[in-house]
Write an enzyme that holds these catalytic residues in place. Sequence first.
Site, PDB file in Angstrom:
ATOM      1  N   ASP A  67      68.937  85.614  15.632  1.00 53.05           N
ATOM      2  CA  ASP A  67      69.747  85.989  16.791  1.00 53.05           C
ATOM      3  C   ASP A  67      70.556  87.223  16.420  1.00 53.05           C
ATOM      4  O   ASP A  67      70.830  87.457  15.241  1.00 53.05           O
ATOM      5  CB  ASP A  67      70.681  84.851  17.212  1.00 53.05           C
ATOM      6  CG  ASP A  67      71.150  84.990  18.653  1.00 53.05           C
ATOM      7  OD1 ASP A  67      70.527  84.389  19.547  1.00 53.05           O
ATOM      8  OD2 ASP A  67      72.140  85.706  18.891  1.00 53.05           O
ATOM      9  N   SER A  68      70.954  87.995  17.426  1.00 53.14           N
ATOM     10  CA  SER A  68      71.730  89.211  17.159  1.00 53.14           C
ATOM     11  C   SER A  68      73.224  88.941  17.069  1.00 53.14           C
ATOM     12  O   SER A  68      73.991  89.835  16.712  1.00 53.14           O
ATOM     13  CB  SER A  68      71.460  90.256  18.241  1.00 53.14           C
ATOM     14  OG  SER A  68      71.831  89.752  19.517  1.00 53.14           O
TER      15      SER A  68
ATOM     16  N   ARG B 295      63.505  71.265  24.306  1.00 52.33           N
ATOM     17  CA  ARG B 295      63.914  71.006  22.925  1.00 52.33           C
ATOM     18  C   ARG B 295      63.251  69.728  22.410  1.00 52.33           C
ATOM     19  O   ARG B 295      62.811  69.655  21.256  1.00 52.33           O
ATOM     20  CB  ARG B 295      65.441  70.911  22.839  1.00 52.33           C
ATOM     21  CG  ARG B 295      66.143  72.259  22.946  1.00 52.33           C
ATOM     22  CD  ARG B 295      67.632  72.148  22.673  1.00 52.33           C
ATOM     23  NE  ARG B 295      68.363  71.521  23.763  1.00 52.33           N
ATOM     24  CZ  ARG B 295      68.919  72.183  24.775  1.00 52.33           C
ATOM     25  NH1 ARG B 295      68.828  73.491  24.844  1.00 52.33           N
ATOM     26  NH2 ARG B 295      69.593  71.540  25.715  1.00 52.33           N
TER      27      ARG B 295
ATOM     28  N   PHE C 247      65.856  84.338  19.277  1.00 53.63           N
ATOM     29  CA  PHE C 247      66.959  84.305  20.230  1.00 53.63           C
ATOM     30  C   PHE C 247      67.586  82.906  20.190  1.00 53.63           C
ATOM     31  O   PHE C 247      67.742  82.239  21.213  1.00 53.63           O
ATOM     32  CB  PHE C 247      66.485  84.633  21.649  1.00 53.63           C
ATOM     33  CG  PHE C 247      65.621  85.864  21.764  1.00 53.63           C
ATOM     34  CD1 PHE C 247      66.189  87.129  21.857  1.00 53.63           C
ATOM     35  CD2 PHE C 247      64.231  85.768  21.768  1.00 53.63           C
ATOM     36  CE1 PHE C 247      65.386  88.264  21.976  1.00 53.63           C
ATOM     37  CE2 PHE C 247      63.439  86.895  21.879  1.00 53.63           C
ATOM     38  CZ  PHE C 247      64.013  88.153  21.983  1.00 53.63           C
TER      39      PHE C 247
ATOM     40  N   CYS D  34      63.700  83.686  31.710  1.00 52.79           N
ATOM     41  CA  CYS D  34      64.685  83.388  32.753  1.00 52.79           C
ATOM     42  C   CYS D  34      64.873  84.607  33.658  1.00 52.79           C
ATOM     43  O   CYS D  34      65.854  84.691  34.406  1.00 52.79           O
ATOM     44  CB  CYS D  34      66.005  82.953  32.146  1.00 52.79           C
ATOM     45  SG  CYS D  34      66.791  84.175  31.087  1.00 52.79           S
TER      46      CYS D  34
END
Length: 257
Positions: free
Chosen positions: A166-167, A121, A144, A256
């Site tokens: 994002d969902s 970040r 995401f 990931c």
Amino acid sequence: RAAISQETSAVRLVFGEADGLPGLIVDRYAGQLVTQFQSAGVDAWREPLIAALIEASGCATIFDRSDGSTRAREGLGPSTGVLAGDEPPARIEVVECGLRFLVDVRRGHKTGYYIDQRDNRRLARGLVERQAQYGRAVRALNCFCYTGGFSIAMLAGGAEHMHSIDSSADALRQAEEHARINGITPEKCRWEEADVFTALRALRNEGTQFDVIVLDPPKFASSHHHVDRAARAYKDINLNALRLLAPGGSLLTFSCS
């Protein structure tokens, strides 16, 4: 971890194998510890480990989030709840590199926040700052985005327009609140509830371009059986993101799996 604590109140105190404690994750959010006992070995030593954590950290409240699928492979069932002290508040405020975030340790992803992305970040923020210092109106895209960690960092770095996708409507609502408590002008933000794969194609068809793009998806492969499908998914999002990248721009992409 004392040096890390000087720049953030969200710190990973124990990181499994890297700290010689396979299967144990311990995160600290201000004065709250959150644990994940992911292996039978550390689970068998739960009580002395809890006592040692309280003594070493000075934190008297511990909440357990041992609810991941890893425990099933160790023959263990899920475990959540208070291990020491009182129930944690609904959300705990932490500060990371001068920015404020609200963490839900009971229902948030992992232990509530992606502490392990702190350095990235900061990297994203620095990339925006370097482009902004040349007078560019930096446009950034965060896919995401979850609760907006990367988005808030890039806005703090001087992004003029931040598009976050994002969902999860709940995650986006919390991301909007993070923007508000950090004093960010709402006009600079677009929070889009959508499937990222579809949204990237739509942006490509519109001819939109961005100076900094972040792709930080959930795992696409939970086991070796899903590797081929996951590879296609990673190729899809990265290829479309590259097509949206402005000349001289930067793409930060993570996995990931």
